[in-house]
Design an enzyme around this catalytic site. Structure first.
Site, PDB file in Angstrom:
ATOM      1  N   SER A 128      62.040  -1.696 -35.133  1.00  0.00           N
ATOM      2  CA  SER A 128      60.941  -0.882 -35.653  1.00  0.00           C
ATOM      3  C   SER A 128      60.046  -1.715 -36.547  1.00  0.00           C
ATOM      4  O   SER A 128      60.484  -2.663 -37.182  1.00  0.00           O
ATOM      5  CB  SER A 128      61.480   0.298 -36.449  1.00  0.00           C
ATOM      6  OG  SER A 128      60.389   1.021 -36.998  1.00  0.00           O
ATOM      7  N   LYS A 182      67.692   4.165 -33.533  1.00  0.00           N
ATOM      8  CA  LYS A 182      66.242   3.918 -33.468  1.00  0.00           C
ATOM      9  C   LYS A 182      65.522   5.186 -32.988  1.00  0.00           C
ATOM     10  O   LYS A 182      64.441   5.524 -33.484  1.00  0.00           O
ATOM     11  CB  LYS A 182      65.930   2.749 -32.523  1.00  0.00           C
ATOM     12  CG  LYS A 182      64.443   2.554 -32.212  1.00  0.00           C
ATOM     13  CD  LYS A 182      63.670   2.108 -33.413  1.00  0.00           C
ATOM     14  CE  LYS A 182      62.155   2.104 -33.318  1.00  0.00           C
ATOM     15  NZ  LYS A 182      61.467   1.885 -32.095  1.00  0.00           N
ATOM     16  N   HIS A 185      65.358   7.537 -35.862  1.00  0.00           N
ATOM     17  CA  HIS A 185      64.324   7.009 -36.760  1.00  0.00           C
ATOM     18  C   HIS A 185      62.942   7.487 -36.306  1.00  0.00           C
ATOM     19  O   HIS A 185      62.142   7.981 -37.097  1.00  0.00           O
ATOM     20  CB  HIS A 185      64.376   5.480 -36.786  1.00  0.00           C
ATOM     21  CG  HIS A 185      63.139   4.835 -37.336  1.00  0.00           C
ATOM     22  ND1 HIS A 185      61.987   4.703 -36.592  1.00  0.00           N
ATOM     23  CD2 HIS A 185      62.851   4.319 -38.557  1.00  0.00           C
ATOM     24  CE1 HIS A 185      61.049   4.139 -37.338  1.00  0.00           C
ATOM     25  NE2 HIS A 185      61.554   3.896 -38.528  1.00  0.00           N
ATOM     26  N   ASN A 186      62.670   7.349 -35.032  1.00  0.00           N
ATOM     27  CA  ASN A 186      61.360   7.773 -34.525  1.00  0.00           C
ATOM     28  C   ASN A 186      61.172   9.274 -34.646  1.00  0.00           C
ATOM     29  O   ASN A 186      60.077   9.754 -34.943  1.00  0.00           O
ATOM     30  CB  ASN A 186      61.193   7.349 -33.062  1.00  0.00           C
ATOM     31  CG  ASN A 186      60.894   5.869 -32.924  1.00  0.00           C
ATOM     32  OD1 ASN A 186      61.307   5.076 -33.757  1.00  0.00           O
ATOM     33  ND2 ASN A 186      60.191   5.494 -31.886  1.00  0.00           N
ATOM     34  N   GLU A 189      60.282   9.997 -38.048  1.00  0.00           N
ATOM     35  CA  GLU A 189      58.888   9.558 -38.231  1.00  0.00           C
ATOM     36  C   GLU A 189      57.929  10.674 -37.770  1.00  0.00           C
ATOM     37  O   GLU A 189      56.924  10.956 -38.435  1.00  0.00           O
ATOM     38  CB  GLU A 189      58.709   8.277 -37.419  1.00  0.00           C
ATOM     39  CG  GLU A 189      57.324   7.686 -37.366  1.00  0.00           C
ATOM     40  CD  GLU A 189      57.284   6.501 -36.386  1.00  0.00           C
ATOM     41  OE1 GLU A 189      58.159   5.617 -36.452  1.00  0.00           O
ATOM     42  OE2 GLU A 189      56.383   6.463 -35.538  1.00  0.00           O
TER      43      GLU A 189
HETATM   44  P1  NDP Z   1      54.557  -3.292 -23.319  1.00  0.00           P
HETATM   45  O1  NDP Z   1      55.435  -2.136 -23.494  1.00  0.00           O
HETATM   46  O2  NDP Z   1      53.095  -3.091 -23.175  1.00  0.00           O
HETATM   47  O3  NDP Z   1      55.083  -4.115 -22.044  1.00  0.00           O
HETATM   48  C1  NDP Z   1      54.385  -5.259 -21.541  1.00  0.00           C
HETATM   49  C2  NDP Z   1      55.361  -6.378 -21.230  1.00  0.00           C
HETATM   50  O4  NDP Z   1      56.363  -5.939 -20.300  1.00  0.00           O
HETATM   51  C3  NDP Z   1      54.661  -7.550 -20.598  1.00  0.00           C
HETATM   52  O5  NDP Z   1      55.255  -8.731 -21.056  1.00  0.00           O
HETATM   53  C4  NDP Z   1      54.941  -7.326 -19.129  1.00  0.00           C
HETATM   54  O6  NDP Z   1      54.854  -8.491 -18.354  1.00  0.00           O
HETATM   55  C5  NDP Z   1      56.355  -6.832 -19.175  1.00  0.00           C
HETATM   56  N1  NDP Z   1      56.800  -6.131 -17.984  1.00  0.00           N
HETATM   57  C6  NDP Z   1      56.475  -4.867 -17.607  1.00  0.00           C
HETATM   58  N2  NDP Z   1      57.097  -4.546 -16.458  1.00  0.00           N
HETATM   59  C7  NDP Z   1      57.837  -5.627 -16.089  1.00  0.00           C
HETATM   60  C8  NDP Z   1      58.697  -5.913 -14.997  1.00  0.00           C
HETATM   61  N3  NDP Z   1      58.928  -5.000 -14.043  1.00  0.00           N
HETATM   62  N4  NDP Z   1      59.276  -7.129 -14.952  1.00  0.00           N
HETATM   63  C9  NDP Z   1      59.044  -8.037 -15.920  1.00  0.00           C
HETATM   64  N5  NDP Z   1      58.260  -7.831 -16.972  1.00  0.00           N
HETATM   65  C10 NDP Z   1      57.652  -6.640 -17.066  1.00  0.00           C
HETATM   66  O7  NDP Z   1      54.787  -4.385 -24.486  1.00  0.00           O
HETATM   67  P2  NDP Z   1      55.010  -4.200 -26.059  1.00  0.00           P
HETATM   68  O8  NDP Z   1      55.058  -5.586 -26.573  1.00  0.00           O
HETATM   69  O9  NDP Z   1      54.062  -3.226 -26.654  1.00  0.00           O
HETATM   70  O10 NDP Z   1      56.460  -3.543 -26.167  1.00  0.00           O
HETATM   71  C11 NDP Z   1      57.618  -4.174 -25.657  1.00  0.00           C
HETATM   72  C12 NDP Z   1      58.805  -3.258 -25.866  1.00  0.00           C
HETATM   73  O11 NDP Z   1      58.980  -3.040 -27.256  1.00  0.00           O
HETATM   74  C13 NDP Z   1      58.647  -1.876 -25.237  1.00  0.00           C
HETATM   75  O12 NDP Z   1      59.895  -1.440 -24.747  1.00  0.00           O
HETATM   76  C14 NDP Z   1      58.222  -1.017 -26.402  1.00  0.00           C
HETATM   77  O13 NDP Z   1      58.584   0.342 -26.212  1.00  0.00           O
HETATM   78  C15 NDP Z   1      59.003  -1.654 -27.534  1.00  0.00           C
HETATM   79  N6  NDP Z   1      58.461  -1.447 -28.861  1.00  0.00           N
HETATM   80  C16 NDP Z   1      57.124  -1.465 -29.093  1.00  0.00           C
HETATM   81  C17 NDP Z   1      56.617  -1.278 -30.357  1.00  0.00           C
HETATM   82  C18 NDP Z   1      55.169  -1.341 -30.585  1.00  0.00           C
HETATM   83  O14 NDP Z   1      54.757  -1.049 -31.737  1.00  0.00           O
HETATM   84  N7  NDP Z   1      54.357  -1.696 -29.620  1.00  0.00           N
HETATM   85  C19 NDP Z   1      57.496  -1.032 -31.503  1.00  0.00           C
HETATM   86  C20 NDP Z   1      58.877  -1.109 -31.186  1.00  0.00           C
HETATM   87  C21 NDP Z   1      59.326  -1.272 -29.920  1.00  0.00           C
HETATM   88  P3  NDP Z   1      53.423  -8.932 -17.721  1.00  0.00           P
HETATM   89  O15 NDP Z   1      52.703  -9.653 -18.828  1.00  0.00           O
HETATM   90  O16 NDP Z   1      53.766  -9.835 -16.599  1.00  0.00           O
HETATM   91  O17 NDP Z   1      52.715  -7.696 -17.279  1.00  0.00           O
END
Ligand code: NDP
Length: 473
Positions: A128, A182, A185-186, A189
């Site tokens: 988080s 987690k 937590h959400n 939130e």
């Molecule tokens: P996203 O959720 O937007 O996911 C994008 C990433 O996932 C890219 O690197 C993409 O690769 C990859 N991806 C998607 N599908 C596949 C697949 N089938 N195979 C391989 N790679 C794949 O990214 P975030 O950074 O926002 O979040 C990452 C994780 O962290 C998520 O699970 C999210 O829920 C969690 N999270 C996010 C928070 C936030 O504030 N954003 C906070 C806490 C947790 P490519 O570049 O090739 O498309």
């Protein structure tokens, strides 16, 4: 040279987590499905530390020291399974895969069991703090085996937020425990934000206060027992003026709250576990209500009370008290849910430790969590947080204000489901006798479901259609 740890999935979260690791002196293997993100990371931030980039998953895995430690930060869902399969096929027994995405804890349980069969440690880690937290220090909630925590714990504690020198990362428990915590937590939130929104709405409607006036009110509250990140940023958002129109920013934003699903998951799980998390549920439903513009447009013609003047000074303090009391209830409910899950899934959760790791890094960080930790330190078997002496006293001080707030809201027609349901929960728990006895009577009448008696052992049934005599069931 081989890397200490790897990150695959280099969007916002993964990239910042990799940079955080590198800044702490770890050699970080980096990989992303589309290589452009990997190259961009090394190009833009390569100077921050040691990155070992790979375009192919096989090279990524091969670039890690044994036992291998790889963190997955990809979009939660099917993508996570695909990446896990890909990595696991290239790994050996003893290696560790960490899923730092927002996975559902049941998925984590399934994945952990499947990988355990192959000797690979699977760590579902709730992370988080959003983008900034990932870079500067998140709150980290890892589940999984004790061995995996031995190998990963020092690194995770290194990169986590610290409060009073204590890292906001602890081994939560086995398999899905980390992602469960987690999730709660959400959910909390959601509830925090709903209560803040109700406070703002009621004060604005009742007093005709402007968003800027209310920013001041929240700023003042942030200096007292409500001191928290969310109260702090509420003042910032209320102060914001829209550049294009000169109007308060909150007045130009569409009033339809989105949700990605963790609040809904929390409520679904609470329904399964039979734990009343009314604060979180009302928050989820309030967002859902906001998302029905057609009904809202049609319902605007329904009759409501005429707005009449309400005393200003008392109301502000009353709302502060109602917010604090409702927050205590919502957290008590969330901690109940974690306790119930701990029993159901055999996790042996340390509730005080959960409060500790939420003190920094994460969205619900607040002074308040120190009070929760102190409550569990004083009595790890508290039946409910509400009866901790500190919270009980605060509720005692707040309850008259809380009742006035709900009464005022009802009278002037401002919806405060969070305040109202929290108060109903508080009054429900307080009751000596609940009307659940009548519900039991009705169930026995129409369905012969039987009931227990206050004065005798055993289950009983009354022959309602017949002679209405009672017999042991
Ligand atoms: P996203 O959720 O937007 O996911 C994008 C990433 O996932 C890219 O690197 C993409 O690769 C990859 N991806 C998607 N599908 C596949 C697949 N089938 N195979 C391989 N790679 C794949 O990214 P975030 O950074 O926002 O979040 C990452 C994780 O962290 C998520 O699970 C999210 O829920 C969690 N999270 C996010 C928070 C936030 O504030 N954003 C906070 C806490 C947790 P490519 O570049 O090739 O498309």
């Amino acid at each position: 040279d081989l890397a200490d740890i790897g990150v695959t999935g280099l969007a916002t979260m993964g990239r910042n987590l990799a940079r955080n690791l590198a800044r702490h002196g770890y050699a970080v293997a980096v990989h992303n499905r589309s290589a452009s993100r990997t190259h961009a990371l090394v190009r833009e931030f390569g100077g921050e530390g040691t990155f070992v980039p790979s375009e192919e998953a096989a090279d990524f895995v091969a670039s890690l020291k044994r036992p291998r430690r790889a963190i997955i930060m990809v979009k939660a869902g099917a993508g996570t399974d695909a990446v896990i399969d890909q990595l696991a096929a290239l790994m050996e027994p003893g290696d560790m895969i960490v899923d730092g995405g927002n996975a559902h804890f049941e998925d984590t349980r399934r994945r952990e069991a499947a990988l355990r069969e192959r000797g690979i440690h699977f760590v579902g880690a709730g992370i988080s703090g959003g983008e900034e937290g990932a870079l500067l220090g998140p709150s980290i909630m890892p589940g999984g085996s004790a061995e995996s925590w031995e190998a990963l714990g020092p690194i995770l504690q290194d990169i986590a937020a610290k409060v009073d020198g204590v890292p906001c990362a602890v081994h939560v428990g086995p398999d899905g425990a980390g992602h469960f915590v987690k999730m709660v937590h959400n959910g909390i939130e959601y509830s925090d934000m709903q209560l803040i929104a109700e406070s703002y709405d009621l004060l604005r409607q009742a007093l005709g206060a402007t968003p800027a006036d209310l920013a001041e009110v929240f700023r003042g509250w942030n200096r007292g027992e409500l001191d928290s990140y969310l109260i702090e940023i509420t003042a910032e958002v209320l102060d914001q003026v829209d550049a294009a129109t000169g109007r308060p920013f909150v007045d130009v934003v569409v009033d339809r709250a989105e949700q990605k699903g963790t609040g809904r998951w929390t409520v679904q799980s609470a329904l399964e576990l039979g734990v009343p998390v009314t604060g979180i549920a009302e928050a989820v439903f309030a967002r859902a209500l906001s998302g029905h513009p057609e009904q809202r447009a049609a319902a605007r013609s329904l009759a409501g009370p005429s707005l009449s003047g309400v005393g200003a000074e008392e109301l502000v303090e009353d709302v502060r008290q109602a917010l604090y009391a409702s927050k205590i209830v919502a957290y008590a409910q969330g901690f109940d849910q974690m306790a119930a899950a701990s029993r159901e899934y055999g996790w042996d959760l340390d509730l005080g430790a959960m409060a500790t790791i939420w003190r920094g890094g994460c969205i619900i960080r607040a002074k308040f969590l120190d009070r929760i930790r102190a409550a569990y330190d004083a009595d790890p078997n508290l039946p409910t947080l509400l009866v901790d002496p500190t919270f009980a006293a605060a509720l005692g001080v707040a309850q008259e204000s809380w009742r006035r707030v709900v009464t005022t809201a009802v009278r002037i027609g401002v919806p405060t489901p969070g305040f109202s349901s929290a108060l109903a929960y508080y009054d429900g728990l307080r009751r000596d006798r609940l009307p659940a006895a009548l519900v039991q009577g009705l169930r026995d009448y129409f369905g012969a479901h039987t009931y227990l008696r206050v004065d005798r052992e055993g289950a009983f049934h009354t022959d309602w259609p017949g002679d209405r005599a009672e017999r042991p069931a």
